[in-house]
Structure formats: C-alpha cells, structure tokens
Design a protein around this motif. Sequence first.
Motif, PDB file in Angstrom:
ATOM      1  N   PRO A  54       9.544  19.545  40.288  1.00  0.00           N
ATOM      2  CA  PRO A  54      10.451  19.883  39.180  1.00  0.00           C
ATOM      3  C   PRO A  54      11.844  19.279  39.357  1.00  0.00           C
ATOM      4  CG  PRO A  54       9.221  21.822  39.868  1.00  0.00           C
ATOM      5  CD  PRO A  54       8.918  20.750  40.878  1.00  0.00           C
ATOM      6  N   ALA A  55      12.266  19.073  40.618  1.00  0.00           N
ATOM      7  CA  ALA A  55      13.616  18.554  40.878  1.00  0.00           C
ATOM      8  C   ALA A  55      13.878  17.228  40.186  1.00  0.00           C
ATOM      9  CB  ALA A  55      13.825  18.393  42.390  1.00  0.00           C
ATOM     10  N   LEU A  56      12.858  16.391  40.016  1.00  0.00           N
ATOM     11  CA  LEU A  56      13.071  15.064  39.432  1.00  0.00           C
ATOM     12  C   LEU A  56      13.651  15.158  38.023  1.00  0.00           C
ATOM     13  CD1 LEU A  56       9.932  13.040  40.576  1.00  0.00           C
ATOM     14  CD2 LEU A  56      12.236  12.957  41.507  1.00  0.00           C
ATOM     15  N   LYS A  57      13.294  16.207  37.294  1.00  0.00           N
ATOM     16  CA  LYS A  57      13.835  16.389  35.946  1.00  0.00           C
ATOM     17  C   LYS A  57      14.970  17.413  35.912  1.00  0.00           C
ATOM     18  CE  LYS A  57       9.589  15.136  33.508  1.00  0.00           C
ATOM     19  NZ  LYS A  57       8.479  15.612  32.637  1.00  0.00           N
ATOM     20  N   VAL A 104      15.097   2.419  48.140  1.00  0.00           N
ATOM     21  CA  VAL A 104      14.212   3.520  47.750  1.00  0.00           C
ATOM     22  C   VAL A 104      14.785   4.126  46.477  1.00  0.00           C
ATOM     23  CG1 VAL A 104      13.085   5.644  48.507  1.00  0.00           C
ATOM     24  CG2 VAL A 104      13.736   3.909  50.199  1.00  0.00           C
ATOM     25  N   LYS A 105      14.004   4.075  45.413  1.00  0.00           N
ATOM     26  CA  LYS A 105      14.475   4.511  44.097  1.00  0.00           C
ATOM     27  C   LYS A 105      14.032   5.937  43.803  1.00  0.00           C
ATOM     28  CE  LYS A 105      14.421  -0.237  42.389  1.00  0.00           C
ATOM     29  NZ  LYS A 105      13.852  -1.195  41.443  1.00  0.00           N
ATOM     30  N   ALA A 106      14.601   6.493  42.730  1.00  0.00           N
ATOM     31  CA  ALA A 106      14.271   7.866  42.348  1.00  0.00           C
ATOM     32  C   ALA A 106      12.761   8.021  42.177  1.00  0.00           C
ATOM     33  CB  ALA A 106      14.992   8.231  41.049  1.00  0.00           C
ATOM     34  N   GLY A 107      12.213   9.077  42.765  1.00  0.00           N
ATOM     35  CA  GLY A 107      10.781   9.326  42.689  1.00  0.00           C
ATOM     36  C   GLY A 107       9.981   8.691  43.808  1.00  0.00           C
ATOM     37  N   GLU A 108      10.644   7.923  44.676  1.00  0.00           N
ATOM     38  CA  GLU A 108       9.948   7.262  45.783  1.00  0.00           C
ATOM     39  C   GLU A 108      10.259   7.960  47.106  1.00  0.00           C
ATOM     40  OE1 GLU A 108       9.704   2.702  44.005  1.00  0.00           O
ATOM     41  OE2 GLU A 108      11.237   3.170  45.509  1.00  0.00           O
ATOM     42  N   TRP A 123      17.215  18.468  38.411  1.00  0.00           N
ATOM     43  CA  TRP A 123      18.424  18.395  39.212  1.00  0.00           C
ATOM     44  C   TRP A 123      19.503  17.523  38.579  1.00  0.00           C
ATOM     45  CZ3 TRP A 123      17.026  18.234  45.153  1.00  0.00           C
ATOM     46  CH2 TRP A 123      16.487  19.477  45.513  1.00  0.00           C
ATOM     47  N   THR A 124      19.995  17.976  37.450  1.00  0.00           N
ATOM     48  CA  THR A 124      21.182  17.383  36.838  1.00  0.00           C
ATOM     49  C   THR A 124      22.411  18.086  37.385  1.00  0.00           C
ATOM     50  OG1 THR A 124      21.170  18.972  35.029  1.00  0.00           O
ATOM     51  CG2 THR A 124      19.899  16.931  34.712  1.00  0.00           C
ATOM     52  N   SER A 125      23.558  17.498  37.128  1.00  0.00           N
ATOM     53  CA  SER A 125      24.797  18.131  37.577  1.00  0.00           C
ATOM     54  C   SER A 125      24.961  19.513  36.945  1.00  0.00           C
ATOM     55  CB  SER A 125      25.984  17.239  37.235  1.00  0.00           C
ATOM     56  OG  SER A 125      27.180  17.826  37.671  1.00  0.00           O
ATOM     57  N   ALA A 126      24.620  19.624  35.666  1.00  0.00           N
ATOM     58  CA  ALA A 126      24.751  20.918  34.978  1.00  0.00           C
ATOM     59  C   ALA A 126      23.842  21.967  35.613  1.00  0.00           C
ATOM     60  CB  ALA A 126      24.415  20.747  33.496  1.00  0.00           C
ATOM     61  N   TYR A 127      22.629  21.572  35.959  1.00  0.00           N
ATOM     62  CA  TYR A 127      21.687  22.518  36.583  1.00  0.00           C
ATOM     63  C   TYR A 127      22.185  22.950  37.962  1.00  0.00           C
ATOM     64  CZ  TYR A 127      17.376  24.266  38.742  1.00  0.00           C
ATOM     65  OH  TYR A 127      16.438  25.035  39.396  1.00  0.00           O
ATOM     66  N   LEU A 128      22.669  21.992  38.757  1.00  0.00           N
ATOM     67  CA  LEU A 128      23.158  22.339  40.093  1.00  0.00           C
ATOM     68  C   LEU A 128      24.378  23.252  39.998  1.00  0.00           C
ATOM     69  CD1 LEU A 128      22.785  18.878  41.880  1.00  0.00           C
ATOM     70  CD2 LEU A 128      21.280  20.868  42.073  1.00  0.00           C
ATOM     71  N   ARG A 129      25.228  23.022  39.005  1.00  0.00           N
ATOM     72  CA  ARG A 129      26.375  23.917  38.805  1.00  0.00           C
ATOM     73  C   ARG A 129      25.923  25.334  38.485  1.00  0.00           C
ATOM     74  NH1 ARG A 129      31.478  21.835  38.115  1.00  0.00           N
ATOM     75  NH2 ARG A 129      31.568  19.554  37.968  1.00  0.00           N
ATOM     76  N   GLU A 130      24.882  25.415  37.668  1.00  0.00           N
ATOM     77  CA  GLU A 130      24.404  26.738  37.251  1.00  0.00           C
ATOM     78  C   GLU A 130      23.724  27.476  38.405  1.00  0.00           C
ATOM     79  OE1 GLU A 130      20.976  28.568  34.286  1.00  0.00           O
ATOM     80  OE2 GLU A 130      21.684  26.522  33.969  1.00  0.00           O
ATOM     81  N   VAL A 131      22.915  26.761  39.173  1.00  0.00           N
ATOM     82  CA  VAL A 131      22.098  27.414  40.196  1.00  0.00           C
ATOM     83  C   VAL A 131      22.871  27.662  41.490  1.00  0.00           C
ATOM     84  CG1 VAL A 131      20.032  27.154  41.636  1.00  0.00           C
ATOM     85  CG2 VAL A 131      19.954  26.536  39.228  1.00  0.00           C
ATOM     86  N   VAL A 132      23.667  26.667  41.914  1.00  0.00           N
ATOM     87  CA  VAL A 132      24.417  26.805  43.167  1.00  0.00           C
ATOM     88  C   VAL A 132      25.839  27.282  42.888  1.00  0.00           C
ATOM     89  CG1 VAL A 132      25.103  25.675  45.312  1.00  0.00           C
ATOM     90  CG2 VAL A 132      22.998  24.956  44.148  1.00  0.00           C
ATOM     91  N   GLY A 133      26.475  26.670  41.883  1.00  0.00           N
ATOM     92  CA  GLY A 133      27.748  27.148  41.364  1.00  0.00           C
ATOM     93  C   GLY A 133      28.872  27.246  42.367  1.00  0.00           C
ATOM     94  N   ALA A 134      29.438  28.442  42.468  1.00  0.00           N
ATOM     95  CA  ALA A 134      30.630  28.657  43.289  1.00  0.00           C
ATOM     96  C   ALA A 134      30.301  28.941  44.749  1.00  0.00           C
ATOM     97  CB  ALA A 134      31.449  29.813  42.708  1.00  0.00           C
ATOM     98  N   LYS A 135      29.042  28.877  45.112  1.00  0.00           N
ATOM     99  CA  LYS A 135      28.654  29.145  46.496  1.00  0.00           C
ATOM    100  C   LYS A 135      29.380  28.190  47.444  1.00  0.00           C
ATOM    101  CE  LYS A 135      24.464  29.637  49.265  1.00  0.00           C
ATOM    102  NZ  LYS A 135      22.988  29.533  49.220  1.00  0.00           N
ATOM    103  N   VAL A 136      29.866  28.714  48.540  1.00  0.00           N
ATOM    104  CA  VAL A 136      30.587  27.896  49.517  1.00  0.00           C
ATOM    105  C   VAL A 136      29.572  27.194  50.425  1.00  0.00           C
ATOM    106  CG1 VAL A 136      32.197  27.939  51.457  1.00  0.00           C
ATOM    107  CG2 VAL A 136      32.631  29.355  49.435  1.00  0.00           C
ATOM    108  N   GLU A 173      18.189  28.229  46.976  1.00  0.00           N
ATOM    109  CA  GLU A 173      17.904  28.316  45.537  1.00  0.00           C
ATOM    110  C   GLU A 173      17.175  27.082  45.015  1.00  0.00           C
ATOM    111  OE1 GLU A 173      22.074  29.849  46.591  1.00  0.00           O
ATOM    112  OE2 GLU A 173      20.911  28.029  46.914  1.00  0.00           O
ATOM    113  N   LEU A 174      17.258  25.968  45.773  1.00  0.00           N
ATOM    114  CA  LEU A 174      16.687  24.703  45.297  1.00  0.00           C
ATOM    115  C   LEU A 174      15.312  24.398  45.891  1.00  0.00           C
ATOM    116  CD1 LEU A 174      19.914  22.483  45.491  1.00  0.00           C
ATOM    117  CD2 LEU A 174      18.980  23.648  43.487  1.00  0.00           C
ATOM    118  N   VAL A 175      14.904  25.155  46.896  1.00  0.00           N
ATOM    119  CA  VAL A 175      13.643  24.837  47.587  1.00  0.00           C
ATOM    120  C   VAL A 175      12.458  24.905  46.631  1.00  0.00           C
ATOM    121  CG1 VAL A 175      12.070  25.513  49.449  1.00  0.00           C
ATOM    122  CG2 VAL A 175      14.538  25.591  49.824  1.00  0.00           C
ATOM    123  N   CYS A 176      12.498  25.836  45.671  1.00  0.00           N
ATOM    124  CA  CYS A 176      11.373  25.994  44.745  1.00  0.00           C
ATOM    125  C   CYS A 176      11.199  24.773  43.841  1.00  0.00           C
ATOM    126  CB  CYS A 176      11.543  27.261  43.907  1.00  0.00           C
ATOM    127  SG  CYS A 176      13.023  27.260  42.882  1.00  0.00           S
TER     128      CYS A 176
END
Length: 284
Positions: free
Chosen positions: A35-38, A236-240, A40-53, A114-117
């Motif tokens: 699922p990460a290939l689709k 090595v390109k995305a998906g490889e 892991w956008t910046s917006a998604y990472l902000r939402e899921v990880v966000g303000a975590k230090v 939060e991203l392992v899944c």
Amino acid sequence: SIPYLDRPPSPLDFYREWVSPNKPCIIQNAISHWPALKKWTSAYLREVVGAKVVSVAVTPNGYADAVFQDRFVMPEERQMPFMDFLDIVEKKVTSPNVFYVQKQCSNLTEEFPELVCDVQPDIPWMSEALGKKPDAVNFWLGESAAVTSLHKDHYENLYCVVSGEKHFLLHPPTDRPFIPYELYQPATYQVSEDGSFEIVDEKSADKVPWIPLDPLNPNLEQYPEYAQAKPVQCTVKAGEMLYLPSLWFHHVQQSHGCIAVNYWYDMEYDLKYSYYQLLDCLTK
C-alpha cells in the motif's frame, strides 16, 4: 551491470543464485503489492505521523558518518516533530543545513510503527531463504544533498524504494585491496549558539576505521591503487528492490524527498567471511 529480475525468485533459487555467490541484483514486482507505493504522499505522512517527535540527522554538508577535516564525523541527531522535518524537505521552510531521516537500529518499527502496516515486517521469501527474520527494518527520507559515504555492512540488505530513486555505486568485496582505510578520531556535529556547526571530538571513543576516498571524485594521486577497482553503478527506481549482498561496498545518493525502506538480515559468518577477513588482513 547489475542484473534485473522481473519477479521475486523462490527462496531456494534466491539463495542458490544470489546469496550464496554473493551477487547483487535488482528485483522488480517484489513490492508492487505494498500500500505504501500509493499511500505514502507527503499529505498522508503528515496525517499519520504528524507532530510525533522523531530522530533526524542534521549536517552542514549532507555527509553524515563520513571523513571530514581528518575526523570521522557523525551527524547531529536532532529530535524534532516529523511535520517540521517535512516542511524542510518540501522547502516550505528554508535551512542552510541538510536533514535526513536515516537513523538505523530498526527505526521503522521503533519510531514509525504507524507505517509498518503499509509495507511488511519482513520479506517472507528472504526470511525463508535465510532461515531468519531481519535484524532491523529501516525508514529513509531526506534531501537530495544527503549522501551516504562509501562503506560496507555485514548484512544481507534488501533495499526497497517507495518513491523517487536511489543511485548506488558498488564495489565487490574483492576490491578491498584497492580501497583505502584509515583510522580517524570520531566526532559529532554540534550546533553552536549562532546556528553554525562545530565538530566536537568523542574523546573517550576508540578511533574508527573508515574510507577517506570519494568514489565520485577519487584522488588518484593520493590513492593510486583505487584506479584498479571496478565500481558498478545502478539506479533503483520506485517500486524496485536492490539485493545488496553482505560486505559489498556502497556509496548512495538520492533524488529529493526519496522514500525507502530496507531490511537488514545478518550475514552468515562462514567461509566467505573468513576469506574476506584474510583479504582484509593481507591488504593491511
């Protein structure tokens, strides 16, 4: 050149054809189901990880864990909210320094659970081939100015690019006689009050053996033996996925904002390792 496989091999084939002979390859369609290939956008990472230090490596020049001014200099490990780091990568905030999420020690599972899944806790066919689980799963995200200096690891490494691309320069272990090592005083970048960096020695630490040579611009007057080495370059390109065998030397660059996950499986300390140690001793 590095061979391409159009799909993951069976565990037995992978062990026979690649791990046992210690040969690298690039594997396509090995992570296409992530699922990460689709996601892991910046917006998604902000939402899921966000303000975590999280831990971020900060340097003045992009070189962490590298030789500089006759020292082996490690980065400042800065604790900062992940969204602040993304602001720098996206250039919403300007900084003269270079930022890179590159802390190893399984930072994906330790700092970004939060991203392992969206990926996998291990690569099942590799775990079966080696009869073990990975020692560490690492998450990488940073600026294009961040460069990994030439080094080797004692891991069988599966390096998976989620977005962007990584540029590898590789040397086989047999190039060891042509690659210079020297002992360096370890030190760390620290930020002074005016915002500039100073290099502070780790006085109680033992000297570190490291490679002073830049393989992209080698000083052949100082290190003439390196002219006999045979580097191989690949992208090595995305998906490889790159299989980087244990004890291969590697120097790494990346596109800006590249995201990657890698799996470190401990190598077997078998006859190959003994031969490498012998080569290392004879070289010295």
